[in-house]
Scaffold this motif. Structure first.
Motif, PDB file in Angstrom:
ATOM      1  N   MET A 425       0.824  -1.207   0.000  1.00 17.86           N
ATOM      2  CA  MET A 425       0.000   0.000   0.000  1.00 17.86           C
ATOM      3  C   MET A 425       0.864   1.266   0.000  1.00 17.86           C
ATOM      4  O   MET A 425       0.712   2.152  -0.842  1.00 17.86           O
ATOM      5  CB  MET A 425      -0.928   0.004   1.217  1.00 17.86           C
ATOM      6  N   VAL A 426       1.765   1.345   0.966  1.00 19.13           N
ATOM      7  CA  VAL A 426       2.678   2.486   1.097  1.00 19.13           C
ATOM      8  C   VAL A 426       4.073   1.915   1.320  1.00 19.13           C
ATOM      9  O   VAL A 426       4.261   1.045   2.173  1.00 19.13           O
ATOM     10  CB  VAL A 426       2.284   3.398   2.278  1.00 19.13           C
ATOM     11  N   SER A 427       5.048   2.384   0.558  1.00 21.46           N
ATOM     12  CA  SER A 427       6.388   1.792   0.653  1.00 21.46           C
ATOM     13  C   SER A 427       7.466   2.859   0.587  1.00 21.46           C
ATOM     14  O   SER A 427       7.302   3.898  -0.060  1.00 21.46           O
ATOM     15  CB  SER A 427       6.603   0.758  -0.456  1.00 21.46           C
ATOM     16  N   LEU A 428       8.575   2.577   1.268  1.00 18.86           N
ATOM     17  CA  LEU A 428       9.728   3.483   1.288  1.00 18.86           C
ATOM     18  C   LEU A 428      10.727   3.052   0.224  1.00 18.86           C
ATOM     19  O   LEU A 428      11.092   1.881   0.150  1.00 18.86           O
ATOM     20  CB  LEU A 428      10.397   3.455   2.660  1.00 18.86           C
ATOM     21  N   LEU A 429      11.174   4.016  -0.571  1.00 22.03           N
ATOM     22  CA  LEU A 429      12.156   3.733  -1.621  1.00 22.03           C
ATOM     23  C   LEU A 429      13.201   4.830  -1.679  1.00 22.03           C
ATOM     24  O   LEU A 429      13.049   5.904  -1.086  1.00 22.03           O
ATOM     25  CB  LEU A 429      11.475   3.600  -2.983  1.00 22.03           C
ATOM     26  N   GLY A 430      14.274   4.557  -2.427  1.00 22.78           N
ATOM     27  CA  GLY A 430      15.304   5.553  -2.686  1.00 22.78           C
ATOM     28  C   GLY A 430      15.666   5.529  -4.158  1.00 22.78           C
ATOM     29  O   GLY A 430      15.394   4.557  -4.868  1.00 22.78           O
ATOM     30  N   TRP A 431      16.269   6.587  -4.643  1.00 21.62           N
ATOM     31  CA  TRP A 431      16.600   6.694  -6.070  1.00 21.62           C
ATOM     32  C   TRP A 431      18.010   7.234  -6.238  1.00 21.62           C
ATOM     33  O   TRP A 431      18.393   8.237  -5.634  1.00 21.62           O
ATOM     34  CB  TRP A 431      15.616   7.622  -6.766  1.00 21.62           C
ATOM     35  N   TYR A 432      18.761   6.554  -7.066  1.00 21.82           N
ATOM     36  CA  TYR A 432      20.101   6.975  -7.446  1.00 21.82           C
ATOM     37  C   TYR A 432      20.074   7.185  -8.950  1.00 21.82           C
ATOM     38  O   TYR A 432      19.495   6.370  -9.680  1.00 21.82           O
ATOM     39  CB  TYR A 432      21.129   5.915  -7.055  1.00 21.82           C
ATOM     40  N   PRO A 433      20.663   8.243  -9.463  1.00 25.37           N
ATOM     41  CA  PRO A 433      20.435   8.620 -10.858  1.00 25.37           C
ATOM     42  C   PRO A 433      20.924   7.591 -11.866  1.00 25.37           C
ATOM     43  O   PRO A 433      21.997   7.016 -11.725  1.00 25.37           O
ATOM     44  CB  PRO A 433      21.209   9.940 -10.996  1.00 25.37           C
ATOM     45  N   ASP A 434      20.106   7.382 -12.916  1.00 24.58           N
ATOM     46  CA  ASP A 434      20.537   6.605 -14.083  1.00 24.58           C
ATOM     47  C   ASP A 434      21.413   7.487 -14.972  1.00 24.58           C
ATOM     48  O   ASP A 434      22.445   7.075 -15.472  1.00 24.58           O
ATOM     49  CB  ASP A 434      19.330   6.153 -14.900  1.00 24.58           C
ATOM     50  N   TYR A 435      20.950   8.703 -15.180  1.00 27.01           N
ATOM     51  CA  TYR A 435      21.664   9.695 -15.979  1.00 27.01           C
ATOM     52  C   TYR A 435      21.335  11.067 -15.391  1.00 27.01           C
ATOM     53  O   TYR A 435      20.280  11.246 -14.775  1.00 27.01           O
ATOM     54  CB  TYR A 435      21.289   9.631 -17.470  1.00 27.01           C
ATOM     55  N   LEU A 436      22.252  12.007 -15.541  1.00 24.45           N
ATOM     56  CA  LEU A 436      22.147  13.276 -14.818  1.00 24.45           C
ATOM     57  C   LEU A 436      21.339  14.292 -15.610  1.00 24.45           C
ATOM     58  O   LEU A 436      21.870  15.147 -16.320  1.00 24.45           O
ATOM     59  CB  LEU A 436      23.548  13.799 -14.500  1.00 24.45           C
ATOM     60  N   ASP A 437      20.014  14.179 -15.474  1.00 29.71           N
ATOM     61  CA  ASP A 437      19.095  15.080 -16.155  1.00 29.71           C
ATOM     62  C   ASP A 437      17.783  15.064 -15.375  1.00 29.71           C
ATOM     63  O   ASP A 437      17.415  14.027 -14.803  1.00 29.71           O
ATOM     64  CB  ASP A 437      18.878  14.607 -17.599  1.00 29.71           C
ATOM     65  N   PRO A 438      17.039  16.194 -15.318  1.00 31.59           N
ATOM     66  CA  PRO A 438      15.753  16.191 -14.609  1.00 31.59           C
ATOM     67  C   PRO A 438      14.791  15.117 -15.110  1.00 31.59           C
ATOM     68  O   PRO A 438      13.932  14.656 -14.353  1.00 31.59           O
ATOM     69  CB  PRO A 438      15.208  17.600 -14.878  1.00 31.59           C
ATOM     70  N   ASP A 439      14.943  14.717 -16.369  1.00 31.39           N
ATOM     71  CA  ASP A 439      14.095  13.663 -16.911  1.00 31.39           C
ATOM     72  C   ASP A 439      14.202  12.387 -16.078  1.00 31.39           C
ATOM     73  O   ASP A 439      13.216  11.666 -15.890  1.00 31.39           O
ATOM     74  CB  ASP A 439      14.495  13.372 -18.366  1.00 31.39           C
ATOM     75  N   ASP A 440      15.399  12.115 -15.553  1.00 32.93           N
ATOM     76  CA  ASP A 440      15.624  10.873 -14.815  1.00 32.93           C
ATOM     77  C   ASP A 440      14.991  10.908 -13.427  1.00 32.93           C
ATOM     78  O   ASP A 440      14.872   9.865 -12.777  1.00 32.93           O
ATOM     79  CB  ASP A 440      17.126  10.597 -14.687  1.00 32.93           C
ATOM     80  N   TYR A 441      14.559  12.073 -12.981  1.00 32.09           N
ATOM     81  CA  TYR A 441      13.889  12.185 -11.691  1.00 32.09           C
ATOM     82  C   TYR A 441      12.381  12.406 -11.854  1.00 32.09           C
ATOM     83  O   TYR A 441      11.690  12.672 -10.870  1.00 32.09           O
ATOM     84  CB  TYR A 441      14.488  13.330 -10.882  1.00 32.09           C
ATOM     85  N   THR A 442      11.916  12.320 -13.083  1.00 29.71           N
ATOM     86  CA  THR A 442      10.485  12.529 -13.326  1.00 29.71           C
ATOM     87  C   THR A 442       9.881  11.396 -14.157  1.00 29.71           C
ATOM     88  O   THR A 442       8.941  10.734 -13.725  1.00 29.71           O
ATOM     89  CB  THR A 442      10.249  13.877 -14.039  1.00 29.71           C
ATOM     90  N   ARG A 443      10.408  11.144 -15.338  1.00 28.32           N
ATOM     91  CA  ARG A 443       9.846  10.127 -16.228  1.00 28.32           C
ATOM     92  C   ARG A 443       9.722   8.741 -15.573  1.00 28.32           C
ATOM     93  O   ARG A 443       8.663   8.113 -15.667  1.00 28.32           O
ATOM     94  CB  ARG A 443      10.682  10.030 -17.509  1.00 28.32           C
ATOM     95  N   PRO A 444      10.772   8.217 -14.895  1.00 30.38           N
ATOM     96  CA  PRO A 444      10.646   6.876 -14.327  1.00 30.38           C
ATOM     97  C   PRO A 444       9.587   6.757 -13.236  1.00 30.38           C
ATOM     98  O   PRO A 444       9.140   5.657 -12.928  1.00 30.38           O
ATOM     99  CB  PRO A 444      12.041   6.616 -13.735  1.00 30.38           C
ATOM    100  N   PHE A 445       9.163   7.878 -12.668  1.00 32.63           N
ATOM    101  CA  PHE A 445       8.189   7.874 -11.578  1.00 32.63           C
ATOM    102  C   PHE A 445       6.780   8.230 -12.033  1.00 32.63           C
ATOM    103  O   PHE A 445       5.801   7.781 -11.445  1.00 32.63           O
ATOM    104  CB  PHE A 445       8.590   8.888 -10.501  1.00 32.63           C
TER     105      PHE A 445
END
Length: 530
Positions: A425-445
């Motif tokens: 239902m609710v889960s804790l996650l973390g993210w480390y960049p695939d590539y250094l661009d704002p797209d990588d912090y928006t599109r995958p999510f």
């Protein structure tokens, strides 16, 4: 002229351009690394061993399905792509490719491979292997496949040293995508149409996988056929520890040379104060966040998700859980990266329990009819702080008087499977960049299909449209405005609640010198031992 004839002429012109490019062997867009004069022959080097201790785990030794930080680190050291980040920088440089050229406005990319490339066992690596491996990723369609399928229409290998990508649309950061594991050529031993989780044949990187005992030990040895400089550590042993305490003890007993991923904040402070070790801070481009499963009946009402966001108290998380080693985060794009905009702070503030109560009441909840939440965490993948993080969030949400939280946990492999299947239902996650661009912090999510690995069912056509426009736009100013819109929509829909961003820490023996990219990947082959 008929439409079909016009299309045929365009295709013919592009094909002729590709042929011309291959014949001219153009210079690369960046300065290439030196070409070896001859293919290396296998030798038996003197063994210099390095032992790395981690509390993390390997998921799949297969770039078609691996999509977690530590497994990617292993793949970066045992495989190679057409391009890579120059160690310690954000600059892309040639790797398996010597050169490349973009044609047809960036829709077609032509790469020229280095000569005499080989896999770890001496099997020749050709353009056909690159084509086969990328098509395999597309066919299996695992968690990271979107990095290929969202952009690549098809890939061709007109000869043994030429790889040609035909993109669906031009994309401004295609070279950065190529530096990610889904584009790495894998040995022909990998199963052609299914995930090969424990396959050790690897790729063409600086290290070969000698042995792998899941959750216990991974042994790497220098690749005798690697085109680049030989690693100083000819043998790397990675040992997996159950928690930060045992990892720290292993370092203090001399069992490991490097403690990495992840010591607890108090352990880091104590080891630094001892003066016996080097403590290296890695730049803070990783983020922590909460995933809300919109398929769960309790979370379908956006007011409920907004209430959970409003009740989060990041200052308490920063100080109580992380001892001030992280900073509060109010969006998915890390502070300091262009286009980052603190939309959650603007919309909800911080520790806003009163707003949370109002939203919950509007959604039909109250002291006598509480919202029941299941909050999941994984106990070792992100270090020993996870249990504390879950406890603090439980306290904050239950502080509204209208929420009841049940905390549950699962080890990483099980956690990932539950995440993919939408079971939490609710889960804790973390993210480390695939590539250094704002797209990588928006599109995958946030983009439909690209975010399927989260298993939370979020899909908004307006969000998809914004992110697709941002990927095609060449002007950074125009892209920044689009990402601002995306972040505002994120704060309105709340499929994810950002929590903190922070640094990682590596603790080493005094005679060890490490290099970590801004992508936060530890390059084993670049480690120096004095």
């Amino acid at each position: 002229m008929s439409r079909s004839l016009l299309i045929g002429l365009v295709v013919l012109i592009v094909l002729l351009a590709v042929v011309a490019v291959l014949m001219m062997q153009p210079r690369p867009a960046q300065t290439p690394t030196p070409t070896p004069t001859a293919s290396p022959s296998p030798t038996t080097p003197s063994v210099t061993s390095l032992t790395i201790g981690v509390t993390d785990k390997v998921t799949d030794l297969d770039p078609a399905n691996a999509y977690d930080f530590f497994t990617w680190e292993v793949l970066y050291n045992t495989m190679a792509g057409l391009v890579r980040y120059r160690p310690g920088t954000t600059e892309l440089e040639p790797d398996l490719a010597l050169s490349w050229t973009a044609l047809d406005g960036g829709r077609v990319w032509v790469f020229k491979l280095r000569p005499n490339l080989k896999f770890c066992d001496g099997t020749p690596l050709t353009a056909q292997d690159v084509k086969r491996s990328i098509e395999r990723v597309m066919k299996i369609n695992g968690d990271p496949a979107w990095l290929v399928t969202d952009f690549v229409e098809r890939v061709e290998a007109p000869n043994e040293t030429a790889v040609v990508f035909y993109l669906k649309k031009p994309v401004s950061y295609f070279l950065a995508l190529l530096a990610t594991p889904p584009y790495f050529p894998v040995h022909p031993k990998y199963a052609p149409d299914k995930v090969d989780s424990d396959q050790t044949a690897g790729g063409a990187g600086p290290y070969c996988i000698k042995s792998f005992v899941r959750d216990q030990q991974l042994v790497l040895e220098a690749n005798p056929y690697y085109y680049g400089p030989k690693p100083q550590a000819s043998r790397v042993v990675i040992r997996f520890y159950k928690d930060a305490t045992t990892l720290r003890l292993a370092l203090e007993r001399g069992e490991v040379d490097i403690a990495w991923r992840t010591l607890s904040p108090p352990d880091i402070e104590a080891l630094r104060a001892s003066g016996k070790y080097k403590v290296v801070e890695v730049p803070g481009s990783f983020i922590r966040y909460v995933v809300l499963n919109l398929n769960m009946p309790e979370l379908k009402d956006v007011r409920v998700r907004q209430a959970l966001a409003a009740a989060v108290c990041r200052s308490s998380i920063v100080n109580v859980v992380y001892h001030g080693t992280v900073a509060p985060l109010y969006t998915l794009i890390p502070e300091g990266m262009w286009s980052s905009y603190p939309v959650f702070k603007e919309k909800y503030g911080d520790c806003n329990t009163e707003l949370a109560k109002q939203l919950l009441q509007q959604a039909g909840f109250g002291p006598s009819k509480k919202l029941n939440i299941e909050l999941w965490y994984t106990p070792t993948h992100y270090g020993d702080t996870e249990k504390d993080l879950a406890a603090v969030l439980k306290e904050q949400w239950e502080g509204t008087g209208m929420i009841s939280v049940t905390v549950k946990s699962a080890e990483w492999a099980t956690y990932v499977q539950q995440l993919r299947s939408g079971a939490m239902m609710v889960s804790l996650l973390g993210w480390y960049p695939d590539y250094l661009d704002p797209d990588d912090y928006t599109r995958p999510f946030l983009r439909t299909v690209s975010n399927k690995w989260l298993g939370n069912g979020y899909s908004n056509p307006k969000m998809d449209e914004i992110l697709d426009k941002a990927a095609l736009e060449l002007s950074q100013g125009a892209r920044e405005q689009l990402y601002r819109q995306a972040q505002q929509l994120l704060a309105e829909d709340v499929p994810i609640i950002p929590l903190v961003q922070g640094k990682l820490f590596i603790v080493t023996k005094p005679n060890v010198q490490v290099v970590v990219d801004p992508t936060m990947i530890l390059r084993y082959w670049a480690i120096k031992i004095s």
